[in-house]
Design an enzyme around this catalytic site. Structure first.
Site, mmCIF file in Angstrom:
data_model
loop_
_atom_site.group_PDB
_atom_site.id
_atom_site.type_symbol
_atom_site.label_atom_id
_atom_site.label_comp_id
_atom_site.label_asym_id
_atom_site.label_seq_id
_atom_site.Cartn_x
_atom_site.Cartn_y
_atom_site.Cartn_z
ATOM 1 N N TYR A 132 43.031 -31.319 17.744
ATOM 2 C CA TYR A 132 43.971 -31.594 18.424
ATOM 3 C C TYR A 132 43.662 -32.341 19.512
ATOM 4 C CZ TYR A 132 48.954 -33.835 17.335
ATOM 5 O OH TYR A 132 49.840 -35.230 16.969
ATOM 6 N N HIS B 118 40.186 -31.875 27.159
ATOM 7 C CA HIS B 118 39.305 -31.483 25.742
ATOM 8 C C HIS B 118 38.324 -32.348 25.972
ATOM 9 C CE1 HIS B 118 42.123 -30.026 23.161
ATOM 10 N NE2 HIS B 118 41.527 -29.275 23.392
ATOM 11 N N SER C 20 48.060 -30.316 26.596
ATOM 12 C CA SER C 20 48.192 -29.261 25.573
ATOM 13 C C SER C 20 48.288 -29.785 24.364
ATOM 14 C CB SER C 20 48.908 -27.999 26.030
ATOM 15 O OG SER C 20 49.134 -27.057 24.934
HETATM 16 P P1 AMP Z 1 42.379 -25.484 22.905
HETATM 17 O O1 AMP Z 1 41.391 -26.580 21.759
HETATM 18 O O2 AMP Z 1 43.301 -24.727 23.060
HETATM 19 O O3 AMP Z 1 41.601 -24.508 22.223
HETATM 20 O O4 AMP Z 1 41.440 -25.579 24.270
HETATM 21 C C1 AMP Z 1 39.837 -25.925 23.930
HETATM 22 C C2 AMP Z 1 39.431 -25.894 24.901
HETATM 23 O O5 AMP Z 1 39.901 -26.711 26.269
HETATM 24 C C3 AMP Z 1 39.432 -24.473 25.870
HETATM 25 O O6 AMP Z 1 38.623 -24.131 26.809
HETATM 26 C C4 AMP Z 1 40.554 -25.079 27.203
HETATM 27 O O7 AMP Z 1 40.734 -24.090 28.397
HETATM 28 C C5 AMP Z 1 40.477 -26.093 27.243
HETATM 29 N N1 AMP Z 1 42.047 -26.945 27.956
HETATM 30 C C6 AMP Z 1 42.552 -27.305 27.169
HETATM 31 N N2 AMP Z 1 43.555 -28.313 27.386
HETATM 32 C C7 AMP Z 1 43.238 -28.207 28.830
HETATM 33 C C8 AMP Z 1 43.374 -28.918 29.238
HETATM 34 N N3 AMP Z 1 44.851 -28.816 30.288
HETATM 35 N N4 AMP Z 1 42.754 -28.820 30.681
HETATM 36 C C9 AMP Z 1 41.194 -28.345 30.788
HETATM 37 N N5 AMP Z 1 40.856 -27.918 30.119
HETATM 38 C C10 AMP Z 1 41.752 -27.718 28.488
#
Ligand code: AMP
Length: 282
Positions: free
Chosen positions: A32, A37, A185
């Site tokens: 998503y 990301h 997010s």
């Molecule tokens: P997730 O898909 O939410 O598990 O996130 C995957 C990676 O993207 C993780 O390392 C998160 O910390 C990073 N991430 C998610 N949201 C952000 C954001 N707003 N800024 C920077 N990195 C992010």
């Protein structure tokens, strides 16, 4: 961009890249995709020849009453975004591929996973560390990219890689925010219009605390109270935790010194959001 679902197939492709001397960056995600990301992809592309992104909604990091089933998924849109961002290989395994029937092995952590999200979400980091270690072993990256958005996760993964002697460099990239300050997010899509507005109190309260530190405040509890008071003024916000801890060790300090992590988790309706800010105190 190649989309790969099988572990053996991915290993074979990456072995070939490695044989020809190419460096590999890994960006683990749950999909998503948003610009947070994609910023990790940008960082990986700058430092490596090949960027592998994984998209896997990892069931073992969700608690029984959490949003695993409901977690937003859109493989079609994600593969377009990943390709446009320059991902070379998209690894999107099934749950059965990662955790075949009879799966029995997990990574256990202590201390640093007993605070913040680890305290509110028992078992969460066991699942995170397990899946990330599996990805490290499958991909064998030179570097792996994580977001400061999940501050505790970055600390935990860095420590795991170091303590389990995984030969990978952990790179932590800054939080990417919407124009109005809300940290990007995948879960933001759950928010109603009112909750979306209310959620600005997260970055607002963190920025206010950082300003208080600049004005000389050093008492942890006073700063925490200030954040809680501001969030408490928002009817739709329900605080899970507000913590100020050492940014490297995640230990509590009565007075701020060095690199301090201001971290919070707050629920808006059914949606739990996290945010944080790091303040250097001299
Ligand atoms: P997730 O898909 O939410 O598990 O996130 C995957 C990676 O993207 C993780 O390392 C998160 O910390 C990073 N991430 C998610 N949201 C952000 C954001 N707003 N800024 C920077 N990195 C992010």
């Amino acid at each position: 961009m190649r989309i790969i679902e099988g572990i053996n197939e991915l290993k074979a492709i990456l072995k070939e890249y490695r044989r020809t001397g190419k460096t590999i960056g890994l960006v683990p995600t749950m999909g998503y995709l948003h610009n947070g990301h994609l910023s990790l992809v940008g960082a990986s592309r700058q430092q490596n020849d090949i960027t592998v992104m994984s998209i896997f909604v990892n069931p073992t990091q969700f608690g029984p009453n959490e949003d695993y089933e409901k977690y937003p998924r859109d493989m079609e849109a994600d593969s377009q975004k990943a390709e446009a961002a320059g991902v070379d290989v998209l690894f999107a395994p099934s749950v059965a591929e990662m955790y075949p029937r009879g799966y029995n092995t997990y990574v256990e952590t202590f201390g640093i996973t007993e605070v913040l999200c680890g305290k509110s979400r028992p078992g969460h980091f066991k699942g995170v560390c397990t899946v990330v270690l599996k990805l490290f072993n499958i991909v064998g990256p030179d570097r792996a990219y994580f977001g400061q958005k999940d501050a505790q996760q970055s600390v935990v993964i860095r420590k795991m890689a170091s303590e389990l002697n995984v030969p990978v460099e952990i790179i932590v990239c800054p939080i990417v925010r919407e124009k109005d300050g809300l940290a990007m997010s995948s879960r933001n899509v759950y928010l109603s219009a009112d909750e979306r507005k209310a959620a600005l109190v997260l970055s607002g309260s963190l920025n206010k605390a950082a300003a208080a530190v600049r004005d000389g405040e050093r008492e942890t509890e006073k700063l925490k109270d200030g954040i809680k008071e501001m969030i408490g003024g928002e009817k739709l916000a329900d605080i899970d935790y507000v913590e100020i801890l050492d940014g490297d060790t995640l230990e509590y300090k009565e007075r701020l010194s060095g690199k301090m992590l201001f971290a919070l988790a707050v629920k808006f309706g059914h949606t739990r959001l996290i945010d944080n800010i790091v303040v250097e105190v001299v």
